[in-house]
Design a protein around this motif. Structure first.
Motif, PDB file in Angstrom:
ATOM      1  N   SER A 134       0.805  -1.374  -0.164  1.00 15.94           N
ATOM      2  CA  SER A 134      -0.137  -0.100  -0.147  1.00 15.94           C
ATOM      3  C   SER A 134       0.850   1.161   0.069  1.00 15.94           C
ATOM      4  O   SER A 134       0.550   2.196  -0.643  1.00 15.94           O
ATOM      5  CB  SER A 134      -0.697   0.005   1.323  1.00 15.94           C
ATOM      6  N   GLU A 168       0.694   4.034  -3.008  1.00 16.43           N
ATOM      7  CA  GLU A 168       0.216   5.404  -2.500  1.00 16.43           C
ATOM      8  C   GLU A 168       1.621   6.322  -3.030  1.00 16.43           C
ATOM      9  O   GLU A 168       1.290   7.357  -3.433  1.00 16.43           O
ATOM     10  CB  GLU A 168       0.038   5.390  -0.983  1.00 16.43           C
ATOM     11  N   SER A 223       1.829   6.653  -6.822  1.00 14.07           N
ATOM     12  CA  SER A 223       0.591   7.635  -7.118  1.00 14.07           C
ATOM     13  C   SER A 223       0.823   9.138  -6.932  1.00 14.07           C
ATOM     14  O   SER A 223       0.559   9.929  -7.605  1.00 14.07           O
ATOM     15  CB  SER A 223      -0.630   7.248  -6.446  1.00 14.07           C
ATOM     16  N   CYS A 249      -3.380   8.894  -4.813  1.00 13.80           N
ATOM     17  CA  CYS A 249      -4.455   7.805  -5.209  1.00 13.80           C
ATOM     18  C   CYS A 249      -5.655   8.346  -4.934  1.00 13.80           C
ATOM     19  O   CYS A 249      -6.685   7.615  -5.717  1.00 13.80           O
ATOM     20  CB  CYS A 249      -3.998   6.552  -4.417  1.00 13.80           C
ATOM     21  N   VAL A 250      -6.083   9.456  -4.393  1.00 16.33           N
ATOM     22  CA  VAL A 250      -7.474  10.029  -4.172  1.00 16.33           C
ATOM     23  C   VAL A 250      -8.051  10.447  -5.416  1.00 16.33           C
ATOM     24  O   VAL A 250      -9.204  10.210  -6.069  1.00 16.33           O
ATOM     25  CB  VAL A 250      -7.448  11.068  -3.465  1.00 16.33           C
ATOM     26  N   ILE A 267      -9.281   7.381  -7.313  1.00 21.06           N
ATOM     27  CA  ILE A 267     -10.319   6.891  -6.556  1.00 21.06           C
ATOM     28  C   ILE A 267     -11.618   7.849  -7.018  1.00 21.06           C
ATOM     29  O   ILE A 267     -12.660   7.291  -7.544  1.00 21.06           O
ATOM     30  CB  ILE A 267     -10.189   6.890  -5.108  1.00 21.06           C
ATOM     31  N   SER A 268     -11.342   8.899  -7.030  1.00 27.36           N
ATOM     32  CA  SER A 268     -12.345   9.956  -7.432  1.00 27.36           C
ATOM     33  C   SER A 268     -12.826   9.726  -8.991  1.00 27.36           C
ATOM     34  O   SER A 268     -14.079   9.939  -9.216  1.00 27.36           O
ATOM     35  CB  SER A 268     -11.711  11.641  -7.396  1.00 27.36           C
ATOM     36  N   LEU A 315     -12.413   6.829 -10.632  1.00 23.29           N
ATOM     37  CA  LEU A 315     -13.415   5.510 -10.516  1.00 23.29           C
ATOM     38  C   LEU A 315     -14.758   5.638 -10.083  1.00 23.29           C
ATOM     39  O   LEU A 315     -15.708   5.362 -10.677  1.00 23.29           O
ATOM     40  CB  LEU A 315     -12.403   4.728  -9.919  1.00 23.29           C
ATOM     41  N   HIS A 316     -15.047   6.548  -9.077  1.00 23.75           N
ATOM     42  CA  HIS A 316     -16.164   6.772  -8.627  1.00 23.75           C
ATOM     43  C   HIS A 316     -17.146   7.629  -9.747  1.00 23.75           C
ATOM     44  O   HIS A 316     -18.261   7.210 -10.193  1.00 23.75           O
ATOM     45  CB  HIS A 316     -16.484   7.662  -7.262  1.00 23.75           C
ATOM     46  N   HIS A 360     -16.499  15.377  -6.056  1.00 25.33           N
ATOM     47  CA  HIS A 360     -16.349  14.455  -4.861  1.00 25.33           C
ATOM     48  C   HIS A 360     -17.617  14.239  -4.385  1.00 25.33           C
ATOM     49  O   HIS A 360     -17.849  14.292  -3.229  1.00 25.33           O
ATOM     50  CB  HIS A 360     -15.419  15.164  -4.000  1.00 25.33           C
TER      51      HIS A 360
END
Length: 154
Positions: free
Chosen positions: A64, A68, A71, A80-81, A84-85, A87-88, A145
């Motif tokens: 991890s 991170e 990223s 990495c956020v 994730i965003s 992908l959302h 977000h």
């Protein structure tokens, strides 16, 4: 230790003790893995984090930390956020597309069951209105977000 020094001890130019906290997670055949983690977190911070964890969780933590750090190197602002965003957002878009497809199937099924009772123009108009509502939901209710914006605000 298996052979020689681990990647961390080589990078830090020190002797690798037999109980080195880094050697199981940063092997000597992958030196860029430790270099990336060290650049973001620092060797002493990584060592402290690994020592505080139970032995069975350390490998996942090292993986991890590497992901991170990698990223963060590629995207210094979001790391990495940002992934994730993204992908959302993709999930939300696909869910919206799925809802539109289900609505289209429902309209076509109702046309097949009762063709004499429903006029084609009315169905097409109601379907187009439904699609517009779905687009408004998909595009208007969520801001970056997933911040909710009430529909009466727009």
């Amino acid at each position: 230790m298996i052979s020689g020094r681990c990647a961390a001890c080589k990078y830090l130019r020190r002797r690798c003790p037999s109980d080195c906290i880094f050697s199981p997670y940063f092997p000597s055949n992958n030196p860029q893995r430790f270099a990336c983690v060290h650049r973001i977190y620092g060797a002493s911070n990584v060592a402290k984090m690994l020592q505080q964890l139970p032995a069975h969780l350390r490998a996942a933590a090292a993986d991890s930390l590497y992901y991170e750090a990698q990223s963060r190197t590629e995207d210094p602002v979001y790391g990495c956020v940002g992934i994730i965003s993204l992908l959302h957002q993709q999930i939300h878009g696909v869910e919206s597309q799925l809802a539109k497809t289900k609505a289209e199937i429902a309209v076509l099924n109702s046309l097949a069951q009762e063709p004499a009772q429903i006029q084609e123009n009315e169905v097409e108009a109601s379907f187009n209105n439904f699609l517009l509502e779905q687009d408004n939901i998909a595009c208007g209710q969520y801001f970056s977000h997933s911040t909710y914006i009430p529909s009466n605000f727009m």
